[in-house]
Write an enzyme that holds these catalytic residues in place. Structure first.
Site, PDB file in Angstrom:
ATOM      1  N   ARG A  50       0.862  -1.186   0.000  1.00 31.39           N
ATOM      2  CA  ARG A  50       0.000   0.000   0.000  1.00 31.39           C
ATOM      3  C   ARG A  50       0.898   1.235   0.000  1.00 31.39           C
ATOM      4  O   ARG A  50       1.929   1.260   0.697  1.00 31.39           O
ATOM      5  CB  ARG A  50      -0.912   0.044   1.234  1.00 31.39           C
ATOM      6  CG  ARG A  50      -2.111  -0.895   1.172  1.00 31.39           C
ATOM      7  CD  ARG A  50      -3.155  -0.508   0.123  1.00 31.39           C
ATOM      8  NE  ARG A  50      -4.284  -1.411   0.081  1.00 31.39           N
ATOM      9  CZ  ARG A  50      -4.385  -2.495  -0.695  1.00 31.39           C
ATOM     10  NH1 ARG A  50      -3.421  -2.813  -1.527  1.00 31.39           N
ATOM     11  NH2 ARG A  50      -5.466  -3.246  -0.656  1.00 31.39           N
ATOM     12  N   ASP A  52       4.212  -0.187  -7.071  1.00 30.70           N
ATOM     13  CA  ASP A  52       2.926  -0.512  -7.708  1.00 30.70           C
ATOM     14  C   ASP A  52       1.794   0.247  -7.030  1.00 30.70           C
ATOM     15  O   ASP A  52       0.643   0.169  -7.478  1.00 30.70           O
ATOM     16  CB  ASP A  52       2.657  -2.021  -7.624  1.00 30.70           C
ATOM     17  CG  ASP A  52       1.407  -2.426  -8.381  1.00 30.70           C
ATOM     18  OD1 ASP A  52       1.267  -2.009  -9.554  1.00 30.70           O
ATOM     19  OD2 ASP A  52       0.548  -3.131  -7.808  1.00 30.70           O
ATOM     20  N   GLU A  59      -3.095   7.486  -4.537  1.00 29.51           N
ATOM     21  CA  GLU A  59      -3.446   6.900  -5.840  1.00 29.51           C
ATOM     22  C   GLU A  59      -4.927   6.977  -6.196  1.00 29.51           C
ATOM     23  O   GLU A  59      -5.282   6.838  -7.369  1.00 29.51           O
ATOM     24  CB  GLU A  59      -2.976   5.438  -5.903  1.00 29.51           C
ATOM     25  CG  GLU A  59      -3.761   4.499  -4.998  1.00 29.51           C
ATOM     26  CD  GLU A  59      -3.271   3.048  -5.091  1.00 29.51           C
ATOM     27  OE1 GLU A  59      -2.059   2.823  -4.974  1.00 29.51           O
ATOM     28  OE2 GLU A  59      -4.124   2.165  -5.281  1.00 29.51           O
ATOM     29  N   HIS A  81      -1.008  -0.007  -9.679  1.00 33.90           N
ATOM     30  CA  HIS A  81      -1.690  -0.985  -8.809  1.00 33.90           C
ATOM     31  C   HIS A  81      -2.192  -2.177  -9.626  1.00 33.90           C
ATOM     32  O   HIS A  81      -3.390  -2.491  -9.627  1.00 33.90           O
ATOM     33  CB  HIS A  81      -2.849  -0.306  -8.055  1.00 33.90           C
ATOM     34  CG  HIS A  81      -3.207  -1.004  -6.777  1.00 33.90           C
ATOM     35  ND1 HIS A  81      -3.496  -0.324  -5.616  1.00 33.90           N
ATOM     36  CD2 HIS A  81      -3.308  -2.320  -6.460  1.00 33.90           C
ATOM     37  CE1 HIS A  81      -3.771  -1.191  -4.658  1.00 33.90           C
ATOM     38  NE2 HIS A  81      -3.667  -2.405  -5.151  1.00 33.90           N
TER      39      HIS A  81
HETATM   40  P1  NAD Z   1      -1.087 -11.267   5.223  1.00 32.47           P
HETATM   41  O1  NAD Z   1      -2.043 -10.844   6.267  1.00 32.47           O
HETATM   42  O2  NAD Z   1      -1.019 -12.713   4.846  1.00 32.47           O
HETATM   43  O3  NAD Z   1       0.401 -10.834   5.646  1.00 32.47           O
HETATM   44  C1  NAD Z   1       0.706  -9.590   6.221  1.00 32.47           C
HETATM   45  C2  NAD Z   1       1.865  -9.782   7.176  1.00 32.47           C
HETATM   46  O4  NAD Z   1       2.211  -8.490   7.698  1.00 32.47           O
HETATM   47  C3  NAD Z   1       1.514 -10.687   8.372  1.00 32.47           C
HETATM   48  O5  NAD Z   1       2.464 -11.713   8.492  1.00 32.47           O
HETATM   49  C4  NAD Z   1       1.536  -9.745   9.562  1.00 32.47           C
HETATM   50  O6  NAD Z   1       1.987 -10.348  10.760  1.00 32.47           O
HETATM   51  C5  NAD Z   1       2.510  -8.681   9.073  1.00 32.47           C
HETATM   52  N1  NAD Z   1       2.378  -7.419   9.801  1.00 32.47           N
HETATM   53  C6  NAD Z   1       1.242  -6.786  10.181  1.00 32.47           C
HETATM   54  N2  NAD Z   1       1.543  -5.665  10.860  1.00 32.47           N
HETATM   55  C7  NAD Z   1       2.895  -5.595  10.909  1.00 32.47           C
HETATM   56  C8  NAD Z   1       3.803  -4.667  11.494  1.00 32.47           C
HETATM   57  N3  NAD Z   1       3.370  -3.586  12.158  1.00 32.47           N
HETATM   58  N4  NAD Z   1       5.112  -4.900  11.343  1.00 32.47           N
HETATM   59  C9  NAD Z   1       5.558  -5.989  10.673  1.00 32.47           C
HETATM   60  N5  NAD Z   1       4.751  -6.906  10.107  1.00 32.47           N
HETATM   61  C10 NAD Z   1       3.428  -6.704  10.234  1.00 32.47           C
HETATM   62  O7  NAD Z   1      -1.392 -10.359   3.972  1.00 32.47           O
HETATM   63  P2  NAD Z   1      -1.003 -10.638   2.438  1.00 32.47           P
HETATM   64  O8  NAD Z   1      -2.077 -11.432   1.788  1.00 32.47           O
HETATM   65  O9  NAD Z   1       0.406 -11.122   2.376  1.00 32.47           O
HETATM   66  O10 NAD Z   1      -1.111  -9.161   1.849  1.00 32.47           O
HETATM   67  C11 NAD Z   1      -0.239  -8.133   2.289  1.00 32.47           C
HETATM   68  C12 NAD Z   1      -0.683  -6.810   1.726  1.00 32.47           C
HETATM   69  O11 NAD Z   1      -0.475  -6.786   0.314  1.00 32.47           O
HETATM   70  C13 NAD Z   1      -2.188  -6.512   1.859  1.00 32.47           C
HETATM   71  O12 NAD Z   1      -2.515  -6.014   3.133  1.00 32.47           O
HETATM   72  C14 NAD Z   1      -2.415  -5.492   0.775  1.00 32.47           C
HETATM   73  O13 NAD Z   1      -2.236  -4.202   1.308  1.00 32.47           O
HETATM   74  C15 NAD Z   1      -1.300  -5.771  -0.228  1.00 32.47           C
HETATM   75  N6  NAD Z   1      -1.830  -6.232  -1.527  1.00 32.47           N
HETATM   76  C16 NAD Z   1      -1.515  -5.527  -2.643  1.00 32.47           C
HETATM   77  C17 NAD Z   1      -1.991  -5.943  -3.892  1.00 32.47           C
HETATM   78  C18 NAD Z   1      -1.646  -5.217  -5.180  1.00 32.47           C
HETATM   79  O14 NAD Z   1      -2.291  -5.456  -6.216  1.00 32.47           O
HETATM   80  N7  NAD Z   1      -0.643  -4.350  -5.215  1.00 32.47           N
HETATM   81  C19 NAD Z   1      -2.812  -7.071  -3.953  1.00 32.47           C
HETATM   82  C20 NAD Z   1      -3.095  -7.787  -2.793  1.00 32.47           C
HETATM   83  C21 NAD Z   1      -2.605  -7.364  -1.578  1.00 32.47           C
END
Ligand code: NAD
Length: 335
Positions: free
Chosen positions: A236, A260, A265, A297
């Site tokens: 994000r 991305d 955005e 994105h």
């Molecule tokens: P997920 O919940 O499986 O993994 C997120 C990880 O971040 C977890 O392991 C969690 O413990 C960790 N985390 C949370 N807060 C934290 C902190 N303060 N410090 C360190 N680590 C922390 O999520 P995911 O499925 O891997 O997705 C991650 C992110 O990717 C989503 O939240 C979304 O914002 C982003 N995303 C982007 C796109 C895109 O098209 N660009 C698509 C899907 C997801």
């Protein structure tokens, strides 16, 4: 159930209609291109459910307006839910669901693509060869093999990214609240954020946007990074303070960046604005660096991911309607 689906493009309509048909067409989907905001909330009058994407505004006033008009369900077509005020949704008696898990490969593979592109300057090489310029000066990159790659957030996407990078023969560092067993098995060493910033040649961001991760990469964090670091953000935009990043790029401290996502955005991405003037000076400045590659994105944008998002969204709607247990419910929170 009648569902107003905000912020839709042709590809959303096609995949959602196909998933709805596969499920026996249980829902009446009405598609609009508009983003949800205070002005467009009235479009949902009479609909018990709305479906949203990443840049729809589901802040408290908008949710109150939706609830007032009879909406009972918000179902997100995304994993991230930073655009939804969950407390306000709970106060308004709204149920909020998301797509907690769809192809993590889509996003992780895209992060790798950005890394390879900015390291080997593919974005510049593409333009050069089209102009008949086959000079190599300025296109030199380094072997990823043997480098140290820091993964911030080792959940579903971060873990897949780590697995792919493992194949390159790198040293893996991780920073997360909870270590991922698969990452530990790959030999990832979990370290403090400061240690990761200081030791990594490449840093890729995969945490959700939360109050605790807002501007995680600020001027102070950037200063702790190795000179020449490559930074990749497919998570994000607001994880990174874009103005601080510009200063770090101007000084040459940051070697290359692949983004991305961008903090502001909502007003920019997912639309053709090629005949418009970009008024966001921070974004416009970022676009001027030869060592910055920005995409709009699109990391999620694979056939597999879209099909999974659509199928899960239809299942979320059906489960809500039938009162069935569903693992994608964010609100009401389980005790
Ligand atoms: P997920 O919940 O499986 O993994 C997120 C990880 O971040 C977890 O392991 C969690 O413990 C960790 N985390 C949370 N807060 C934290 C902190 N303060 N410090 C360190 N680590 C922390 O999520 P995911 O499925 O891997 O997705 C991650 C992110 O990717 C989503 O939240 C979304 O914002 C982003 N995303 C982007 C796109 C895109 O098209 N660009 C698509 C899907 C997801």
């Amino acid at each position: 159930m009648d569902v107003l689906v905000y912020d839709t493009k042709k590809y959303d309509r096609e995949t959602l209609n196909a998933a709805n048909a596969d499920a026996g067409a249980p829902h009446k989907l009405v598609f609009v291109e508009s983003l949800l905001n205070e002005r467009t909330a009235s479009l949902a009058d009479g609909f018990p459910a709305v479906s949203l994407f990443v840049n729809d505004d589901a802040s408290a006033p908008v949710l109150e307006r939706l609830a007032h008009s009879g909406v009972r369900l918000i179902t997100l077509r995304s994993t991230g839910f930073n655009n939804v005020d969950l407390d306000a949704a709970a106060r308004c008696g709204l149920t909020v669901m998301r797509v907690a898990n769809y192809s993590p490969y889509a996003v992780a593979e895209f992060a790798v693509a950005l890394l390879l592109a900015v390291n080997r300057k593919l974005h510049r090489a593409y333009n050069r060869t089209r102009e008949g310029n086959f000079a190599l000066d300025g296109l030199q990159g380094y072997d990823i093999h043997g480098k140290t790659v820091g993964v911030i957030g080792t959940g579903r996407i971060g873990a897949v990214f780590a697995r792919i990078m493992h194949g390159f023969g790198v040293t893996l560092l991780g920073y997360d609240l909870t270590p991922h067993p698969e990452c530990l098995a790959l030999g990832m060493r979990y370290v403090s954020l400061d240690a990761l910033l200081a030791e990594s040649d490449v840093i890729s961001l995969h945490t959700p946007l939360l109050p605790s991760t807002y501007h995680l990469i600020n001027a102070e964090a950037l200063a702790k990074m190795k000179r020449g670091v490559i930074l990749i953000n497919t998570s994000r935009g607001a994880l990174v303070d874009a103005e601080a990043l510009i200063e770090a790029l101007k000084s040459g401290h940051v070697g290359a960046v692949g983004l991305d996502v961008y903090e502001e955005e909502e007003g920019l991405f997912f639309r053709d604005r090629s005949d418009q003037i970009i008024t966001d000076d921070v974004f416009a400045r970022l676009m001027t660096f030869p060592n910055v590659l920005i995409t709009g994105h699109q990391a999620f944008f694979t056939y597999e991911a879209l099909a999974q998002i659509a199928a899960t969204t239809i299942r979320n709607l059906s489960d809500f309607e039938a009162g069935r247990h569903n693992e994608n419910v964010l609100v009401p929170r389980s005790a």
